[in-house]
Design an enzyme around this catalytic site. Structure first.
Site, short mmCIF file in Angstrom:
data_model
loop_
_atom_site.label_atom_id
_atom_site.label_comp_id
_atom_site.label_asym_id
_atom_site.label_seq_id
_atom_site.Cartn_x
_atom_site.Cartn_y
_atom_site.Cartn_z
N SER A 1 -9.62 1.28 3.17
CA SER A 1 -8.94 2.03 2.14
C SER A 1 -7.84 1.35 1.51
CB SER A 1 -8.24 3.32 2.99
OG SER A 1 -7.26 2.78 3.87
N LYS B 1 0.79 -1.13 0.02
CA LYS B 1 -0.02 -0.05 0.03
C LYS B 1 0.64 1.19 0.05
CE LYS B 1 -3.87 1.69 2.53
NZ LYS B 1 -4.84 1.43 3.89
N SER C 1 -9.80 -1.15 7.24
CA SER C 1 -9.22 -0.92 6.10
C SER C 1 -8.84 -2.09 5.33
CB SER C 1 -8.26 0.29 6.13
OG SER C 1 -9.01 1.52 6.58
#
Length: 540
Positions: free
Chosen positions: A204, A127, A228
């Site tokens: 996310s 990420k 997330s």
């Protein structure tokens, strides 16, 4: 279901059983019984079917050792898959030079038969809020669009040390503030299960989830602050694991909410997840919040004694907005556990209803503090507007240009809660209720009639369509999407999302397990039993 009053989990399970018809979709293949839930139409344009790749990390590394596959060839194949999947918008910054350099080193070790590491030649993605030395690390924000850190996050450093191959950095909501991977300067990430690209991936950490689900790599690293990683894992039909707080170092993870942020793992199988955890977990002198005791590698048994586990079903998770399909899936898996000898009981987490409000307040307060560093002076975006005639104006213009509306709204709300006249009314009160939420979990895990794990939904529905998702603002969507997941972050306990079946929309439905502090091995054990029993078929 409207107007039905809950009088106990077992009563509702009986109600569901009685209501089932002979036309219902079959849920599982058990003992040769026909299963039709994973019949699907795959969008061949969106998903690259990497059928030639081994299905798990263990099979991949075994093929390397017997020289049937070579890390360089696999790296090239995965990089090509990333290129062909560009429309999914999962990887926003491919790292082909790093991937090829790492794969050549792995290949040499396999050829020589010496110094082979745990994850040698295993493709991964990270990420874009984890630092990778010399590579842009933007948090999907204009504020850090050109930021290149001079060090590696501990998680990536340990993966690299074990021979993993980095394919690229993945998309996210700006600074991790969202639950759809739609609030990014790089645009919306598509769910690879969506037939026409209209469904969200969750967030996310949606980019990491999609790149794993699509088959382009074996593991994705994400961050989990309130769900997330588990949220996109649920929507994309893969495993999403949030460890006990402090088990994995946060060093190099650009912070959102320090007291809840946790590096987390996305894979297609439980065994792959364990393999990644064993490579990255353990104390870190660069992160004072890591657990100081040495980490012992987790090894899961081949034969899982599910009869020794006591499973709790929290009644408060029968909440408004829970879809009928998710509810029935939850009931079915509870039935399977009970029918195979596990003890399944009702439990109560009475402060669950308050949890999302407390999470929202504390999240915004810590965001306001963490975002204060982005002022255009030391690093990140700096406004070049000639109209700025003072330092204060430069600060204001920089932050106006650098942050999106979601980030700015959270900063404003957090600073409001932290005002002297509001501090006790909001922030301190939220901290007290957070302690009660943690106490709720201690009561069911350590008190009288303690349970080993609790079983809940991960999300309330399957993946929403983008046009439906954006009808609510970011704050309201996070309140909906994080309802089942954020209590684990509030209490610092481990949690894992496991894919179970496909919905009538041919989108994944998943369930979540949570356990007491440092019960990660038990959590994996029960999760693996569920994985083996339901036999969810991945896209590959």
């Amino acid at each position: 279901m409207q107007g039905w009053k809950l009088s106990g989990f077992h009563a509702y399970r009986h109600f569901i059983r009685c209501a089932r018809t002979t036309n219902e979709s079959k849920l599982y293949r058990l003992n040769g019984v026909e299963r039709d839930i994973n019949t699907r139409k795959t969008n061949e344009i969106l998903v690259v079917m990497a059928k030639s790749l081994p299905s798990t990390i263990a099979k991949l590394t075994h093929n390397y050792k017997i020289r049937q596959l070579d890390p360089v060839d696999i790296a090239n194949q995965c990089l090509n898959a990333v290129t062909r999947q560009k429309n999914l918008n999962a990887i926003i910054r491919p790292t082909p030079e790093i991937a090829l350099a790492n794969s050549k080193e792995s290949s040499e070790r396999y050829i020589n038969g010496k110094g082979i590491r745990k994850l040698d030649g295993v493709p991964i993605a990270v990420k874009d809020n984890f630092c990778v030395k010399g590579e842009p690390t933007s948090c999907a924000s204009r504020m850090l669009e050109d930021y290149r850190p001079n060090y590696d996050a501990t998680v990536y450093d340990r993966l690299k040390a074990q021979g993993a191959i980095l394919l690229g950095k993945t998309n996210l909501d700006e600074f991790g503030m969202g639950s759809g991977t739609i609030d990014s300067i790089f645009g919306f990430t598509q769910n690879c299960y969506s037939q026409n690209g209209t469904h969200i991936a969750g967030g996310s950490s949606g980019g990491s989830a999609v790149i794993v689900a699509s088959g382009a790599c074996y593991a994705g690293i994400g961050s989990d602050t309130g769900g997330s990683v588990r949220n996109p894992a649920s929507y994309c039909g893969i495993v999403g694991y949030k460890p006990t707080y402090g088990l994995i170092s946060r060093n190099g993870l650009i912070p959102l909410v320090n007291s809840m942020d946790t590096p987390a793992i996305l894979t297609r199988t439980i065994d792959d997840c364990v393999a990644i955890l064993n490579a990255v977990a353990g104390p870190d002198a660069k992160d004072s919040t890591t657990i100081k005791r040495p980490f012992t590698n987790i090894v899961l048994p081949d034969q899982i004694p599910i009869k020794r586990f006591k499973i709790g079903i929290p009644k408060e998770y029968h909440c408004d907005g829970l879809s009928k399909e998710v509810m029935e899936t939850w009931m079915k898996v509870a039935d399977l556990l009970e029918e195979n000898g596990a003890q399944v009981v009702d439990v109560s987490l009475p402060n669950t209803a308050s949890s999302i409000f407390v999470y929202t307040i504390l999240n915004q307060c810590e965001v306001a503090s963490n975002m204060a560093r982005y002022d255009g002076v030391e690093f990140g975006h700096r406004s070049e507007d000639d109209a700025t005639v003072s330092t204060e104006q430069m600060y204001a213009k920089t932050r106006q240009e650098g942050f999106n509306s979601v980030v700015k709204n959270r900063i404003l709300a957090g600073n409001y809660y932290l005002l002297r006249m509001n501090y006790q009314k909001y922030f301190e009160k939220a901290l007290r209720v957070r302690r009660l939420i943690a106490q709720d979990f201690q009561n069911i895990f350590l008190g009288t009639d303690a349970v080993d794990v609790v079983l809940t939904p991960t999300t309330l529905t399957d993946a929403p369509k983008l046009e439906e998702f954006v009808k609510n603002n970011n704050r309201d969507q996070c309140a909906i999407q994080d309802f089942c997941t954020q209590p684990a972050n509030m209490a610092g306990i481990p949690a894992i999302s496991i894919p179970i079946k496909l919905s009538s929309n041919q989108l994944p439905l998943s369930l979540q397990l949570m356990g007491p502090f440092l019960s990660d091995k038990n959590l994996f054990t029960v999760a693996k039993w569920i994985e083996q029993t339901v036999d969810f078929k991945q896209l590959l």
